[in-house]
Design a protein around this motif. Structure first.
Motif, PDB file in Angstrom:
ATOM      1  N   MET A 149    -103.649 -55.469 -46.435  1.00  0.00           N
ATOM      2  CA  MET A 149    -102.690 -56.694 -45.518  1.00  0.00           C
ATOM      3  C   MET A 149    -103.425 -57.718 -45.644  1.00  0.00           C
ATOM      4  O   MET A 149    -104.450 -58.019 -44.511  1.00  0.00           O
ATOM      5  CB  MET A 149    -102.179 -55.841 -44.569  1.00  0.00           C
ATOM      6  CG  MET A 149    -100.956 -56.362 -43.792  1.00  0.00           C
ATOM      7  SD  MET A 149    -100.745 -55.423 -41.575  1.00  0.00           S
ATOM      8  CE  MET A 149    -102.123 -55.957 -40.854  1.00  0.00           C
ATOM      9  N   ILE A 163    -103.992 -64.630 -40.024  1.00  0.00           N
ATOM     10  CA  ILE A 163    -104.082 -66.561 -40.555  1.00  0.00           C
ATOM     11  C   ILE A 163    -103.202 -66.852 -40.972  1.00  0.00           C
ATOM     12  O   ILE A 163    -103.387 -66.683 -42.185  1.00  0.00           O
ATOM     13  CB  ILE A 163    -105.542 -66.781 -40.255  1.00  0.00           C
ATOM     14  CG1 ILE A 163    -106.760 -66.503 -39.358  1.00  0.00           C
ATOM     15  CG2 ILE A 163    -105.801 -68.086 -40.516  1.00  0.00           C
ATOM     16  CD1 ILE A 163    -107.658 -66.768 -39.424  1.00  0.00           C
ATOM     17  N   ARG A 222    -103.377 -71.785 -41.399  1.00  0.00           N
ATOM     18  CA  ARG A 222    -105.094 -71.720 -41.682  1.00  0.00           C
ATOM     19  C   ARG A 222    -105.351 -72.459 -41.903  1.00  0.00           C
ATOM     20  O   ARG A 222    -105.210 -73.704 -42.641  1.00  0.00           O
ATOM     21  CB  ARG A 222    -104.936 -70.589 -43.222  1.00  0.00           C
ATOM     22  CG  ARG A 222    -106.345 -70.156 -43.512  1.00  0.00           C
ATOM     23  CD  ARG A 222    -106.692 -69.025 -44.511  1.00  0.00           C
ATOM     24  NE  ARG A 222    -105.893 -70.158 -45.989  1.00  0.00           N
ATOM     25  CZ  ARG A 222    -105.366 -69.983 -46.226  1.00  0.00           C
ATOM     26  NH1 ARG A 222    -104.170 -69.364 -46.356  1.00  0.00           N
ATOM     27  NH2 ARG A 222    -105.438 -70.330 -47.468  1.00  0.00           N
ATOM     28  N   LYS A 242    -108.247 -75.544 -42.723  1.00  0.00           N
ATOM     29  CA  LYS A 242    -109.152 -75.781 -44.635  1.00  0.00           C
ATOM     30  C   LYS A 242    -109.876 -77.164 -44.595  1.00  0.00           C
ATOM     31  O   LYS A 242    -108.946 -77.928 -43.638  1.00  0.00           O
ATOM     32  CB  LYS A 242    -108.275 -75.537 -45.761  1.00  0.00           C
ATOM     33  CG  LYS A 242    -107.392 -76.517 -46.114  1.00  0.00           C
ATOM     34  CD  LYS A 242    -106.432 -75.497 -46.803  1.00  0.00           C
ATOM     35  CE  LYS A 242    -104.673 -75.638 -46.863  1.00  0.00           C
ATOM     36  NZ  LYS A 242    -104.066 -75.425 -47.596  1.00  0.00           N
ATOM     37  N   LEU A 275    -110.678 -63.902 -36.187  1.00  0.00           N
ATOM     38  CA  LEU A 275    -111.075 -64.532 -37.565  1.00  0.00           C
ATOM     39  C   LEU A 275    -110.898 -66.436 -37.881  1.00  0.00           C
ATOM     40  O   LEU A 275    -111.320 -66.901 -38.336  1.00  0.00           O
ATOM     41  CB  LEU A 275    -110.011 -63.926 -38.578  1.00  0.00           C
ATOM     42  CG  LEU A 275    -110.098 -62.371 -38.563  1.00  0.00           C
ATOM     43  CD1 LEU A 275    -108.885 -61.869 -39.639  1.00  0.00           C
ATOM     44  CD2 LEU A 275    -110.839 -62.286 -39.166  1.00  0.00           C
ATOM     45  N   GLN A 306    -112.978 -68.161 -39.569  1.00  0.00           N
ATOM     46  CA  GLN A 306    -113.015 -69.444 -40.781  1.00  0.00           C
ATOM     47  C   GLN A 306    -113.434 -70.514 -40.560  1.00  0.00           C
ATOM     48  O   GLN A 306    -114.212 -71.238 -41.601  1.00  0.00           O
ATOM     49  CB  GLN A 306    -111.319 -68.840 -40.636  1.00  0.00           C
ATOM     50  CG  GLN A 306    -110.742 -70.267 -42.058  1.00  0.00           C
ATOM     51  CD  GLN A 306    -109.191 -70.477 -41.809  1.00  0.00           C
ATOM     52  OE1 GLN A 306    -108.861 -70.292 -40.753  1.00  0.00           O
ATOM     53  NE2 GLN A 306    -108.798 -69.716 -42.888  1.00  0.00           N
ATOM     54  N   ASP A 336    -111.960 -73.405 -48.703  1.00  0.00           N
ATOM     55  CA  ASP A 336    -111.060 -72.428 -48.993  1.00  0.00           C
ATOM     56  C   ASP A 336    -111.798 -70.896 -48.251  1.00  0.00           C
ATOM     57  O   ASP A 336    -112.141 -70.902 -48.772  1.00  0.00           O
ATOM     58  CB  ASP A 336    -110.125 -72.367 -49.060  1.00  0.00           C
ATOM     59  CG  ASP A 336    -108.359 -71.990 -48.532  1.00  0.00           C
ATOM     60  OD1 ASP A 336    -108.485 -71.709 -47.321  1.00  0.00           O
ATOM     61  OD2 ASP A 336    -107.635 -72.370 -49.405  1.00  0.00           O
ATOM     62  N   MET A 337    -110.833 -70.315 -47.463  1.00  0.00           N
ATOM     63  CA  MET A 337    -111.309 -69.521 -46.546  1.00  0.00           C
ATOM     64  C   MET A 337    -110.020 -68.016 -46.287  1.00  0.00           C
ATOM     65  O   MET A 337    -109.153 -68.858 -46.031  1.00  0.00           O
ATOM     66  CB  MET A 337    -112.502 -69.617 -45.756  1.00  0.00           C
ATOM     67  CG  MET A 337    -113.071 -70.156 -45.452  1.00  0.00           C
ATOM     68  SD  MET A 337    -115.055 -69.762 -46.475  1.00  0.00           S
ATOM     69  CE  MET A 337    -115.673 -68.487 -45.107  1.00  0.00           C
ATOM     70  N   LYS A 338    -110.754 -66.621 -46.808  1.00  0.00           N
ATOM     71  CA  LYS A 338    -109.565 -66.322 -46.885  1.00  0.00           C
ATOM     72  C   LYS A 338    -109.797 -64.847 -46.588  1.00  0.00           C
ATOM     73  O   LYS A 338    -110.824 -64.510 -46.833  1.00  0.00           O
ATOM     74  CB  LYS A 338    -108.739 -65.846 -48.321  1.00  0.00           C
ATOM     75  CG  LYS A 338    -107.478 -67.421 -48.576  1.00  0.00           C
ATOM     76  CD  LYS A 338    -106.848 -66.673 -49.642  1.00  0.00           C
ATOM     77  CE  LYS A 338    -106.272 -68.082 -49.624  1.00  0.00           C
ATOM     78  NZ  LYS A 338    -105.791 -68.298 -51.156  1.00  0.00           N
ATOM     79  N   PHE A 339    -109.492 -64.114 -45.154  1.00  0.00           N
ATOM     80  CA  PHE A 339    -109.575 -62.881 -45.410  1.00  0.00           C
ATOM     81  C   PHE A 339    -109.265 -61.867 -45.325  1.00  0.00           C
ATOM     82  O   PHE A 339    -107.092 -62.068 -45.035  1.00  0.00           O
ATOM     83  CB  PHE A 339    -110.059 -62.916 -43.392  1.00  0.00           C
ATOM     84  CG  PHE A 339    -111.163 -63.786 -42.997  1.00  0.00           C
ATOM     85  CD1 PHE A 339    -112.156 -63.311 -42.556  1.00  0.00           C
ATOM     86  CD2 PHE A 339    -110.837 -65.375 -42.456  1.00  0.00           C
ATOM     87  CE1 PHE A 339    -113.403 -64.561 -42.009  1.00  0.00           C
ATOM     88  CE2 PHE A 339    -111.631 -66.179 -42.379  1.00  0.00           C
ATOM     89  CZ  PHE A 339    -113.261 -65.626 -42.376  1.00  0.00           C
ATOM     90  N   TYR A 340    -109.019 -60.396 -45.845  1.00  0.00           N
ATOM     91  CA  TYR A 340    -107.729 -59.139 -45.817  1.00  0.00           C
ATOM     92  C   TYR A 340    -108.870 -58.158 -45.092  1.00  0.00           C
ATOM     93  O   TYR A 340    -109.810 -57.687 -45.328  1.00  0.00           O
ATOM     94  CB  TYR A 340    -107.819 -59.014 -47.342  1.00  0.00           C
ATOM     95  CG  TYR A 340    -107.605 -59.907 -48.662  1.00  0.00           C
ATOM     96  CD1 TYR A 340    -106.107 -60.495 -48.570  1.00  0.00           C
ATOM     97  CD2 TYR A 340    -108.453 -61.892 -48.403  1.00  0.00           C
ATOM     98  CE1 TYR A 340    -105.581 -61.502 -49.200  1.00  0.00           C
ATOM     99  CE2 TYR A 340    -108.004 -62.555 -49.197  1.00  0.00           C
ATOM    100  CZ  TYR A 340    -106.448 -62.653 -49.937  1.00  0.00           C
ATOM    101  OH  TYR A 340    -106.071 -64.452 -50.413  1.00  0.00           O
ATOM    102  N   HIS A 370    -112.679 -57.813 -45.779  1.00  0.00           N
ATOM    103  CA  HIS A 370    -112.874 -58.856 -46.540  1.00  0.00           C
ATOM    104  C   HIS A 370    -112.977 -59.962 -47.022  1.00  0.00           C
ATOM    105  O   HIS A 370    -111.330 -60.458 -46.049  1.00  0.00           O
ATOM    106  CB  HIS A 370    -111.666 -58.211 -48.444  1.00  0.00           C
ATOM    107  CG  HIS A 370    -112.093 -57.184 -49.016  1.00  0.00           C
ATOM    108  ND1 HIS A 370    -113.444 -56.305 -49.484  1.00  0.00           N
ATOM    109  CD2 HIS A 370    -111.717 -56.008 -47.816  1.00  0.00           C
ATOM    110  CE1 HIS A 370    -113.020 -54.938 -49.489  1.00  0.00           C
ATOM    111  NE2 HIS A 370    -111.978 -54.954 -49.039  1.00  0.00           N
TER     112      HIS A 370
END
Lengths: 170, 170, 170, 170, 170, 170
Positions: free
Chosen positions: B2, B6, B11, B13, C54, C58, C84-88, C97
């Motif tokens: 999932m 954010i 989010r 950036k 988070l 980020q 750009d940062m992403k979290f899962y 992740h």
């Protein structure tokens, strides 16, 4: 041999604080940024392209407090024990109020750390919103309270203190 | 799996500027600090214990311009081609006016650099004088001019530009 | 006179890149942090004492990308055009992740910037949660993709790329 | 006036530690980087173009410990009394193990400093070798021991401690 | 309103270089540190308590080159394309000679970067050895060569250039 | 598993000072820069294009003292209680003498801070004047006095101390 150019009065120095006592110290600073009505709305609705404005400003303010002595030439580098930032949105006047509280135990106060935290937070709000609003103005950056140290407590006239911070009234 | 917490809107950036063109860019920011009459006098007479106030503020502002991307989280780190700081003392109103001019050639503007330079200079004045005056207030930090880049020239309404900088009218 | 101690092979240097061409470059790095089930729940419910985990991670990752050349001794200081940062959140395996995408136009790649961004984000998650969970483990920090430069495109075997970043498939 | 966007739970802060006692504190962190067989051989034979890999990684780790509070947003800036880094080459599995030991006397622990030291050392190894090996993976960055402070001693299950550091068993 | 305190001559500025051309630039700086005979022997035999002296000095010099614009107030922040440090031990006179070579492509020279690299390397040698020798003296820090830019090539009288750097005679 | 490459002797470390006592400590360093006669005159008359040379050098030296542990790898990060810089112009020999005095209360000395302050001030003078004089040489950077700590007082042979600093003879 001649001593020139920078006489005893004009000479800059980082004043010696070695004989001061270690005391608990607190400083509270405030400031604000005036934005357009439409900008205020975009901040509240989380629509800025760069992301959530106040989250970034808050973290920037806290990190800014730690970097104060790097930015302000005659400022001592100190150990900060805690930082807390708050934001209030005055929708009617389209102003975001910023408050920074910094604490330490040491030989010098944290006035500059609190002022710098507020200033960096305000600049970060400007940065996050400047694509849609270049007319924003940062104002009223001021010390509102300080405790600890030889000079004792300072409270700026006319300021209100009704909220909690760090789990205790300040 | 999932994606949470954010979302795409919230989010944060550092926005991609790789497709923007390299252009000459300039930004002019202004701000001021209101001090007590007696503080103004001590600054003018070079009597502050920490040293000559405006010299330190000026150098702090220039160095602050270079540190902008470290303090403002989403700000690009850029090569600055020039920085110039000016101070005007309005004795009557007991206000020091600060102006910062920053230039670059690149893909992003230098608005934040100019604003940060002014802000750091104002905070430095506060630091140099705070032993004798804790009531000082920093105000009206604003962008007054910007040239270059896709969005073109911005001039803040009501600002006057009558002086030279970097050897040419701006 | 004798040349000693650090022979031609052993001598460290920041390798000269002046003859490399300026090209658009991108690097994607990934990594993860394994946390306790209860920690994952607290992160999702925003219950950590230090704040929203988070969001801070980020911003820390993005700022980390900009500080890479200060931390990694032989790394060139470069102009980054975007981050750009992403979290899962993988609730089942209790793993967060992290993905960092960094872009530049220049003579050296941004692999280290992307790896550092992921690493700093993971450490920040550790810091925000360590009061309740000291057993967290950061793993699998790796480069998954790189484009641009003389050595061309690198794609790590077995990685999936199905999402957008910076407005375009990468 | 409305308080918005960052409620009491979500609000990030640098937690106040002013009431904590000054105690001697130690933290030990470990991690590893998996490299290709040929990379391991080049490291051992000192054949990397950028120079002696482990020397640079070691110094980077020590300097990284000092920069921790700049990289991790809510981390207190503290006085570190000592740092020691060790590297073990597991040729069979082609893995370099890294250990960082950090000591302080103060109000907050040095877990983040030890973890950051290991992380920066691992990233530095990646940087020094990436010209010949892009598949390296950094893993298992974890706290293995911590002493001092109110929460007392933590020892991670299954870790072995058989060597000396700073002249005394830890 | 009066313009005071810092007149047009005295006013400090970061001079504008936006109109200068981008050219390949190189700077070579040299300096030395005089140590006790016994110190020289300990360095050669790797017996200093803090570790291998010249390895640390070399890395410090390279990292110092990158930090030049943070330390020297009016220095432009630039992209450095390469750095190389060399050390020569003159056992007879008990002197360590240090050379730093820095390259860039840009609008300003790298003289300060090369001088700062040599200076930081010399100070690092002092730091590594000061437990056994406080009488060391750092001397003769000077620019020996510079190429590129409008002012062209500068070669300091009496200096010898017989070795290779970056794979080509300089 | 094999321990390689950096043996117990060669291994670099930031030596543990946790068992040292907190004492008042002072360090005085000196150095000089030789300039052309015409350069000396321009400095005295305030005619350098970049601004007032000694003011900038003085502030740079003070700020340099605070940055010492970032530049010198094995140097502890410490709280500095005071910094004072002095400049003497020897017109006859065309030499500017620089003195830096640094104080702290802590577990490690401030020798490196004083030396770094002098070094940064000298490099700043070079930077401010290099447009008109590339032949300047920085020399004789040395520790002249140190008090406090277990090793006690050190006074360099042949140095004269006849002036005041921080309000008391040192």
């Amino acid at each position: 041999m001649m001593f020139t150019h920078i006489d005893e009065n004009g000479r800059v120095k980082m004043v010696e604080v070695g004989d001061k006592e270690d005391t608990k110290r607190l400083a509270v600073a405030r400031g604000c940024i005036k934005v357009a009505k439409s900008t205020m709305k975009m901040i509240q609705e989380g629509k800025m392209k760069k992301g959530d404005v106040l989250s970034v400003a808050q973290i920037a303010g806290i990190m800014g407090a730690k970097k104060t002595s790097e930015n302000i030439p005659m400022c001592h580098n100190i150990f900060i024990t805690g930082v807390d930032m708050k934001f209030y949105l005055d929708e009617e006047r389209s102003v975001i109020h910023i408050e920074g509280v910094v604490k330490t135990i040491g030989k010098t106060g944290v006035e500059m750390e609190a002022l710098n935290a507020v200033s960096v937070a305000a600049l970060t709000i400007y940065d996050m919103c400047k694509a849609v609003d270049k007319d924003m103005v940062i104002s009223d950056i001021r010390l509102v309270k300080k405790t600890g140290g030889k000079s004792g407590t300072y409270i700026r006239e006319g300021e209100k203190f009704e909220r909690e911070s760090f789990g205790s009234k300040y």
